[in-house]
Scaffold this active site. Structure first.
Site, PDB file in Angstrom:
ATOM      1  N   ALA A  63       0.824  -1.203   0.000  1.00  0.00           N
ATOM      2  CA  ALA A  63       0.000   0.000   0.000  1.00  0.00           C
ATOM      3  C   ALA A  63       0.859   1.255   0.000  1.00  0.00           C
ATOM      4  O   ALA A  63       0.569   2.226  -0.702  1.00  0.00           O
ATOM      5  CB  ALA A  63      -0.941  -0.007   1.202  1.00  0.00           C
ATOM      6  N   ASP A  64       1.924   1.249   0.791  1.00  0.00           N
ATOM      7  CA  ASP A  64       2.801   2.416   0.849  1.00  0.00           C
ATOM      8  C   ASP A  64       3.401   2.748  -0.509  1.00  0.00           C
ATOM      9  O   ASP A  64       3.426   3.914  -0.926  1.00  0.00           O
ATOM     10  CB  ASP A  64       3.960   2.162   1.819  1.00  0.00           C
ATOM     11  CG  ASP A  64       3.583   2.404   3.271  1.00  0.00           C
ATOM     12  OD1 ASP A  64       2.434   2.792   3.530  1.00  0.00           O
ATOM     13  OD2 ASP A  64       4.439   2.192   4.142  1.00  0.00           O
ATOM     14  N   LEU A  65       3.919   1.733  -1.206  1.00  0.00           N
ATOM     15  CA  LEU A  65       4.689   1.984  -2.417  1.00  0.00           C
ATOM     16  C   LEU A  65       3.841   1.912  -3.682  1.00  0.00           C
ATOM     17  O   LEU A  65       3.873   2.830  -4.505  1.00  0.00           O
ATOM     18  CB  LEU A  65       5.861   1.008  -2.493  1.00  0.00           C
ATOM     19  CG  LEU A  65       6.847   1.168  -1.316  1.00  0.00           C
ATOM     20  CD1 LEU A  65       7.959   0.137  -1.400  1.00  0.00           C
ATOM     21  CD2 LEU A  65       7.432   2.566  -1.289  1.00  0.00           C
TER      22      LEU A  65
END
Length: 375
Positions: free
Chosen positions: A168-170
Protein backbone atom coordinates in the site's frame (compact mmCIF):
# COMPACT_ATOMS: atom_id res chain seq x y z
CA UNK A 1 22.02 9.35 -27.35
CA UNK A 2 21.05 12.72 -25.88
CA UNK A 3 19.90 12.36 -22.29
CA UNK A 4 16.71 14.42 -22.36
CA UNK A 5 14.98 14.99 -19.02
CA UNK A 6 11.21 14.82 -19.65
CA UNK A 7 10.28 16.73 -16.46
CA UNK A 8 12.86 19.52 -16.83
CA UNK A 9 11.28 22.84 -15.89
CA UNK A 10 8.89 21.34 -13.32
CA UNK A 11 9.41 22.61 -9.75
CA UNK A 12 8.20 20.48 -6.84
CA UNK A 13 7.92 21.61 -3.22
CA UNK A 14 8.05 18.40 -1.21
CA UNK A 15 6.73 18.44 2.37
CA UNK A 16 6.47 14.65 2.65
CA UNK A 17 8.50 12.42 4.96
CA UNK A 18 9.56 8.82 5.45
CA UNK A 19 8.72 6.45 2.55
CA UNK A 20 5.82 6.94 0.08
CA UNK A 21 6.04 10.66 -0.70
CA UNK A 22 9.83 10.94 -0.80
CA UNK A 23 10.11 8.00 -3.18
CA UNK A 24 7.43 9.52 -5.43
CA UNK A 25 9.28 12.84 -5.56
CA UNK A 26 12.61 11.09 -6.10
CA UNK A 27 11.09 9.50 -9.20
CA UNK A 28 10.10 13.01 -10.37
CA UNK A 29 13.60 14.29 -9.63
CA UNK A 30 15.19 11.42 -11.54
CA UNK A 31 13.17 12.40 -14.61
CA UNK A 32 14.34 15.99 -14.36
CA UNK A 33 12.01 17.86 -12.01
CA UNK A 34 13.58 20.27 -9.54
CA UNK A 35 12.52 18.93 -6.13
CA UNK A 36 12.97 21.16 -3.10
CA UNK A 37 12.56 19.15 0.07
CA UNK A 38 11.00 21.39 2.73
CA UNK A 39 12.03 20.12 6.17
CA UNK A 40 11.67 21.12 9.80
CA UNK A 41 14.78 23.07 10.84
CA UNK A 42 15.92 20.73 13.64
CA UNK A 43 14.40 17.30 12.96
CA UNK A 44 14.11 17.22 9.21
CA UNK A 45 12.65 14.15 7.56
CA UNK A 46 12.41 11.46 10.25
CA UNK A 47 13.96 8.95 7.84
CA UNK A 48 17.31 10.72 8.14
CA UNK A 49 17.94 8.85 11.39
CA UNK A 50 15.94 5.67 10.90
CA UNK A 51 18.68 3.09 11.09
CA UNK A 52 22.43 2.50 11.01
CA UNK A 53 25.29 4.86 11.72
CA UNK A 54 26.49 7.25 9.08
CA UNK A 55 25.68 10.72 7.84
CA UNK A 56 22.22 9.66 6.71
CA UNK A 57 20.33 6.42 7.16
CA UNK A 58 20.35 3.87 4.35
CA UNK A 59 16.61 4.41 3.89
CA UNK A 60 17.03 8.17 3.56
CA UNK A 61 19.88 7.69 1.08
CA UNK A 62 17.64 5.42 -0.99
CA UNK A 63 14.84 7.99 -1.28
CA UNK A 64 16.29 11.49 -1.57
CA UNK A 65 18.88 11.84 -4.32
CA UNK A 66 18.63 14.59 -6.93
CA UNK A 67 16.83 16.90 -4.49
CA UNK A 68 17.54 20.14 -2.66
CA UNK A 69 16.76 20.67 1.03
CA UNK A 70 15.43 23.85 2.62
CA UNK A 71 14.79 24.06 6.36
CA UNK A 72 11.60 26.07 6.93
CA UNK A 73 9.45 26.29 10.05
CA UNK A 74 5.90 26.24 8.74
CA UNK A 75 4.62 27.13 12.21
CA UNK A 76 6.36 30.46 11.72
CA UNK A 77 4.32 33.18 10.00
CA UNK A 78 7.39 34.41 8.14
CA UNK A 79 8.28 30.97 6.77
CA UNK A 80 4.67 30.26 5.82
CA UNK A 81 4.66 33.50 3.85
CA UNK A 82 7.92 32.49 2.21
CA UNK A 83 6.47 29.09 1.30
CA UNK A 84 3.43 30.75 -0.30
CA UNK A 85 5.78 32.93 -2.33
CA UNK A 86 7.61 29.84 -3.54
CA UNK A 87 4.27 28.37 -4.60
CA UNK A 88 3.74 31.25 -7.02
CA UNK A 89 6.36 29.80 -9.36
CA UNK A 90 6.10 26.10 -8.41
CA UNK A 91 4.15 23.49 -10.34
CA UNK A 92 3.53 20.93 -7.63
CA UNK A 93 3.29 20.66 -3.84
CA UNK A 94 3.43 17.20 -2.24
CA UNK A 95 2.41 16.62 1.37
CA UNK A 96 1.76 13.63 3.59
CA UNK A 97 0.24 15.14 6.74
CA UNK A 98 -3.05 14.01 8.22
CA UNK A 99 -6.08 15.59 6.55
CA UNK A 100 -6.70 19.12 7.75
CA UNK A 101 -3.14 19.97 8.79
CA UNK A 102 -2.35 21.99 5.66
CA UNK A 103 -5.58 23.97 6.03
CA UNK A 104 -4.79 24.73 9.68
CA UNK A 105 -1.40 26.05 8.60
CA UNK A 106 -3.08 28.29 6.05
CA UNK A 107 -1.45 26.27 3.27
CA UNK A 108 -4.39 24.23 1.98
CA UNK A 109 -5.12 23.85 -1.70
CA UNK A 110 -7.41 26.89 -1.88
CA UNK A 111 -4.72 29.09 -0.36
CA UNK A 112 -2.10 27.81 -2.80
CA UNK A 113 -4.42 28.13 -5.81
CA UNK A 114 -5.19 31.73 -4.84
CA UNK A 115 -1.49 32.46 -5.35
CA UNK A 116 -1.03 30.20 -8.37
CA UNK A 117 -4.17 28.85 -10.11
CA UNK A 118 -2.12 26.31 -12.08
CA UNK A 119 -0.51 24.70 -9.05
CA UNK A 120 -1.15 21.03 -8.30
CA UNK A 121 -1.22 19.85 -4.71
CA UNK A 122 -0.89 16.12 -4.01
CA UNK A 123 -1.95 14.91 -0.56
CA UNK A 124 -0.85 11.38 0.35
CA UNK A 125 -2.57 9.84 3.36
CA UNK A 126 -3.60 6.47 4.71
CA UNK A 127 -7.34 6.74 4.17
CA UNK A 128 -7.82 9.86 2.05
CA UNK A 129 -9.16 13.34 2.72
CA UNK A 130 -12.73 12.15 3.28
CA UNK A 131 -14.50 9.27 5.00
CA UNK A 132 -14.86 8.11 8.60
CA UNK A 133 -11.30 6.75 8.81
CA UNK A 134 -9.55 9.80 7.39
CA UNK A 135 -7.93 10.90 10.67
CA UNK A 136 -6.81 7.45 11.81
CA UNK A 137 -3.12 6.71 12.12
CA UNK A 138 -1.85 3.75 10.18
CA UNK A 139 0.93 1.96 8.35
CA UNK A 140 1.10 -0.40 5.40
CA UNK A 141 -0.23 -3.34 7.46
CA UNK A 142 -3.32 -1.33 8.46
CA UNK A 143 -4.11 -0.18 4.92
CA UNK A 144 -3.80 -3.72 3.59
CA UNK A 145 -6.05 -4.98 6.37
CA UNK A 146 -8.68 -2.31 5.66
CA UNK A 147 -8.64 -2.98 1.90
CA UNK A 148 -9.15 -6.76 2.14
CA UNK A 149 -5.69 -7.54 0.80
CA UNK A 150 -4.40 -9.07 4.04
CA UNK A 151 -7.31 -11.49 4.25
CA UNK A 152 -6.34 -12.91 0.84
CA UNK A 153 -2.60 -13.13 1.52
CA UNK A 154 -0.99 -16.19 3.05
CA UNK A 155 -1.17 -19.98 3.08
CA UNK A 156 -4.38 -21.95 3.53
CA UNK A 157 -5.15 -22.47 7.19
CA UNK A 158 -2.55 -19.92 8.26
CA UNK A 159 -2.63 -16.27 9.30
CA UNK A 160 -2.37 -13.31 6.94
CA UNK A 161 1.19 -13.03 5.64
CA UNK A 162 3.53 -10.08 6.10
CA UNK A 163 5.63 -8.89 3.19
CA UNK A 164 8.83 -6.87 3.20
CA UNK A 165 7.50 -5.07 0.14
CA UNK A 166 5.19 -2.34 1.41
CA UNK A 167 2.33 -2.82 -1.03
CA UNK A 168 0.00 0.00 0.00
CA UNK A 169 2.80 2.42 0.85
CA UNK A 170 4.69 1.98 -2.42
CA UNK A 171 2.19 0.78 -5.01
CA UNK A 172 -0.29 3.19 -3.41
CA UNK A 173 1.46 6.13 -1.81
CA UNK A 174 4.28 6.23 -4.36
CA UNK A 175 3.05 4.92 -7.71
CA UNK A 176 -0.59 6.01 -7.44
CA UNK A 177 0.61 9.45 -6.35
CA UNK A 178 2.96 9.59 -9.33
CA UNK A 179 0.10 8.75 -11.70
CA UNK A 180 -2.21 11.31 -10.11
CA UNK A 181 0.40 14.04 -10.21
CA UNK A 182 1.20 13.45 -13.88
CA UNK A 183 -2.50 13.52 -14.83
CA UNK A 184 -3.07 16.78 -12.95
CA UNK A 185 0.12 18.41 -14.29
CA UNK A 186 -0.85 17.54 -17.85
CA UNK A 187 -4.29 19.06 -17.33
CA UNK A 188 -2.80 22.18 -15.72
CA UNK A 189 -0.53 22.64 -18.73
CA UNK A 190 -3.58 22.47 -21.03
CA UNK A 191 -6.03 24.55 -19.02
CA UNK A 192 -3.98 26.71 -16.66
CA UNK A 193 -5.89 25.28 -13.70
CA UNK A 194 -4.38 22.89 -11.19
CA UNK A 195 -6.09 20.33 -9.01
CA UNK A 196 -5.95 18.87 -5.51
CA UNK A 197 -4.87 15.24 -5.94
CA UNK A 198 -6.19 13.11 -3.06
CA UNK A 199 -4.18 9.86 -2.78
CA UNK A 200 -5.29 7.26 -0.24
CA UNK A 201 -2.97 4.31 0.23
CA UNK A 202 -5.96 2.20 1.25
CA UNK A 203 -7.87 3.24 -1.86
CA UNK A 204 -4.92 2.30 -4.07
CA UNK A 205 -4.69 -1.16 -2.51
CA UNK A 206 -8.45 -1.73 -2.59
CA UNK A 207 -9.00 -0.63 -6.20
CA UNK A 208 -6.43 -3.17 -7.35
CA UNK A 209 -8.02 -6.19 -5.63
CA UNK A 210 -9.24 -7.28 -9.04
CA UNK A 211 -9.17 -11.06 -8.56
CA UNK A 212 -10.96 -11.40 -5.18
CA UNK A 213 -13.56 -8.81 -6.18
CA UNK A 214 -14.20 -10.66 -9.46
CA UNK A 215 -14.60 -13.89 -7.49
CA UNK A 216 -17.03 -12.15 -5.14
CA UNK A 217 -19.12 -10.96 -8.09
CA UNK A 218 -19.06 -14.36 -9.76
CA UNK A 219 -19.39 -16.66 -6.74
CA UNK A 220 -20.83 -14.46 -4.02
CA UNK A 221 -17.61 -14.42 -1.98
CA UNK A 222 -13.85 -14.49 -2.51
CA UNK A 223 -11.93 -17.74 -2.03
CA UNK A 224 -10.62 -18.59 1.41
CA UNK A 225 -7.09 -17.48 2.09
CA UNK A 226 -4.64 -19.68 0.18
CA UNK A 227 -7.36 -21.39 -1.86
CA UNK A 228 -7.77 -19.06 -4.83
CA UNK A 229 -6.54 -20.12 -8.26
CA UNK A 230 -3.57 -17.78 -7.90
CA UNK A 231 -3.10 -18.16 -4.17
CA UNK A 232 -2.70 -21.89 -3.69
CA UNK A 233 -5.36 -23.94 -5.42
CA UNK A 234 -3.85 -24.32 -8.90
CA UNK A 235 -0.74 -26.55 -8.77
CA UNK A 236 0.78 -24.73 -11.72
CA UNK A 237 1.04 -21.49 -9.73
CA UNK A 238 3.03 -21.41 -6.53
CA UNK A 239 6.32 -21.91 -4.75
CA UNK A 240 8.00 -25.31 -4.52
CA UNK A 241 10.77 -26.12 -2.06
CA UNK A 242 13.98 -27.67 -3.37
CA UNK A 243 16.36 -30.13 -1.72
CA UNK A 244 18.60 -27.36 -0.38
CA UNK A 245 15.79 -25.44 1.31
CA UNK A 246 15.45 -22.89 -1.51
CA UNK A 247 12.39 -22.38 -3.69
CA UNK A 248 11.32 -22.35 -7.31
CA UNK A 249 8.53 -20.05 -8.52
CA UNK A 250 6.12 -21.82 -10.85
CA UNK A 251 3.78 -19.66 -12.90
CA UNK A 252 2.55 -22.18 -15.47
CA UNK A 253 -0.91 -20.65 -15.42
CA UNK A 254 -2.01 -21.18 -19.02
CA UNK A 255 -2.72 -24.70 -20.27
CA UNK A 256 0.15 -24.56 -22.78
CA UNK A 257 2.67 -23.76 -20.03
CA UNK A 258 1.21 -26.34 -17.65
CA UNK A 259 1.63 -28.99 -20.34
CA UNK A 260 5.29 -28.03 -20.90
CA UNK A 261 5.86 -28.07 -17.12
CA UNK A 262 4.52 -31.54 -16.45
CA UNK A 263 6.40 -32.93 -19.43
CA UNK A 264 9.59 -31.23 -18.25
CA UNK A 265 9.06 -33.03 -14.94
CA UNK A 266 8.34 -36.31 -16.76
CA UNK A 267 4.86 -36.40 -15.25
CA UNK A 268 2.40 -35.98 -18.17
CA UNK A 269 0.00 -38.15 -16.19
CA UNK A 270 -0.92 -35.22 -13.92
CA UNK A 271 -1.69 -32.81 -16.75
CA UNK A 272 -5.45 -33.41 -16.49
CA UNK A 273 -5.33 -32.71 -12.73
CA UNK A 274 -4.32 -29.08 -13.19
CA UNK A 275 -7.84 -27.87 -13.86
CA UNK A 276 -9.59 -30.85 -12.32
CA UNK A 277 -11.44 -31.20 -9.05
CA UNK A 278 -9.95 -29.73 -5.86
CA UNK A 279 -8.84 -33.24 -4.91
CA UNK A 280 -7.07 -33.72 -8.26
CA UNK A 281 -5.37 -30.34 -7.93
CA UNK A 282 -4.15 -31.21 -4.43
CA UNK A 283 -2.85 -34.52 -5.77
CA UNK A 284 -0.94 -32.77 -8.55
CA UNK A 285 0.53 -30.25 -6.11
CA UNK A 286 1.64 -33.04 -3.79
CA UNK A 287 3.33 -34.85 -6.68
CA UNK A 288 5.12 -31.71 -7.79
CA UNK A 289 6.23 -30.96 -4.23
CA UNK A 290 7.89 -34.36 -4.02
CA UNK A 291 9.58 -33.93 -7.39
CA UNK A 292 10.97 -30.45 -6.66
CA UNK A 293 12.34 -31.60 -3.31
CA UNK A 294 14.53 -34.09 -5.19
CA UNK A 295 17.01 -31.56 -6.62
CA UNK A 296 18.69 -28.31 -5.63
CA UNK A 297 17.49 -24.92 -6.74
CA UNK A 298 20.55 -24.50 -8.97
CA UNK A 299 19.83 -27.82 -10.65
CA UNK A 300 16.22 -26.88 -11.29
CA UNK A 301 17.17 -23.42 -12.59
CA UNK A 302 19.54 -25.02 -15.07
CA UNK A 303 16.92 -27.60 -16.04
CA UNK A 304 14.15 -25.07 -16.68
CA UNK A 305 16.42 -22.78 -18.66
CA UNK A 306 15.60 -25.16 -21.51
CA UNK A 307 11.82 -25.25 -20.92
CA UNK A 308 9.65 -22.19 -21.56
CA UNK A 309 6.95 -22.61 -18.93
CA UNK A 310 7.28 -19.68 -16.49
CA UNK A 311 9.52 -21.34 -13.91
CA UNK A 312 12.47 -19.62 -12.25
CA UNK A 313 14.42 -19.52 -9.02
CA UNK A 314 13.28 -17.46 -6.03
CA UNK A 315 16.23 -15.12 -5.60
CA UNK A 316 17.44 -13.45 -2.46
CA UNK A 317 17.76 -9.66 -2.48
CA UNK A 318 21.52 -10.01 -2.83
CA UNK A 319 21.09 -12.33 -5.81
CA UNK A 320 18.55 -10.06 -7.47
CA UNK A 321 20.86 -7.05 -7.09
CA UNK A 322 23.59 -8.80 -9.04
CA UNK A 323 21.46 -10.78 -11.48
CA UNK A 324 22.18 -10.50 -15.19
CA UNK A 325 18.69 -9.12 -15.89
CA UNK A 326 18.95 -6.35 -13.26
CA UNK A 327 22.42 -5.44 -14.48
CA UNK A 328 21.31 -5.39 -18.12
CA UNK A 329 18.44 -3.07 -17.26
CA UNK A 330 20.69 -0.71 -15.31
CA UNK A 331 18.48 -0.89 -12.24
CA UNK A 332 21.25 -0.27 -9.68
CA UNK A 333 22.76 3.21 -9.98
CA UNK A 334 24.98 2.98 -6.90
CA UNK A 335 25.05 0.77 -3.82
CA UNK A 336 21.64 1.04 -2.18
CA UNK A 337 20.32 3.38 -4.87
CA UNK A 338 17.88 1.83 -7.33
CA UNK A 339 16.93 3.37 -10.65
CA UNK A 340 13.44 4.72 -11.34
CA UNK A 341 11.09 2.00 -12.62
CA UNK A 342 10.17 3.30 -16.08
CA UNK A 343 12.62 3.29 -18.98
CA UNK A 344 12.05 5.45 -22.03
CA UNK A 345 13.90 6.56 -25.14
CA UNK A 346 16.34 9.48 -24.92
CA UNK A 347 16.60 9.13 -21.15
CA UNK A 348 19.11 7.43 -18.91
CA UNK A 349 18.70 7.71 -15.12
CA UNK A 350 21.61 9.29 -13.29
CA UNK A 351 22.51 10.72 -9.91
CA UNK A 352 23.23 14.37 -10.64
CA UNK A 353 22.86 15.66 -7.09
CA UNK A 354 23.75 13.72 -3.92
CA UNK A 355 21.39 13.28 -1.00
CA UNK A 356 21.20 16.76 0.59
CA UNK A 357 22.17 17.64 4.12
CA UNK A 358 19.33 19.10 6.15
CA UNK A 359 18.83 22.70 5.05
CA UNK A 360 21.73 22.64 2.60
CA UNK A 361 19.85 24.88 0.14
CA UNK A 362 17.92 27.06 2.59
CA UNK A 363 19.81 30.26 1.79
CA UNK A 364 19.35 29.82 -1.96
CA UNK A 365 15.64 29.05 -1.55
CA UNK A 366 15.14 32.13 0.61
CA UNK A 367 16.92 34.25 -1.98
CA UNK A 368 14.70 32.83 -4.68
CA UNK A 369 11.57 33.73 -2.72
CA UNK A 370 12.88 37.30 -2.45
CA UNK A 371 13.43 37.40 -6.19
CA UNK A 372 17.20 37.58 -5.87
CA UNK A 373 17.83 34.43 -7.90
CA UNK A 374 16.08 32.57 -10.69
CA UNK A 375 15.75 28.90 -11.47
Amino acid sequence: MTNSLPLAGITVLDLSRLLPGPLATQHLADYGAEVIKIEEPKLGDYARRTDSAGKHSAIFNALNRNKRSAALDLKSEADRALFLTLCETANLVVEGFRPGVMDRLGLGYDALAARNPAIVMCSISGYGQTGPNRLQAGHDINYLAASGVSDQTGAAGGPPALSNFQIADLAGGTLAAGMGMMIALYDAARTGRGRHVDVSMTDAAFTHTVMPVADTVQHGRPPERGRGRLSGAFPGYGYYETSDGRYMAVGALEAKFWKVLVNALSRPDVESCGLGTPEQQRHARSELEAIFRGRTQADWAKHFANHDCCVNAVLTTEEALTSAQVQARGLVLEEGKLAPPVRMSRFEPAITRPVPDLGADTAEVRQRARGETTR
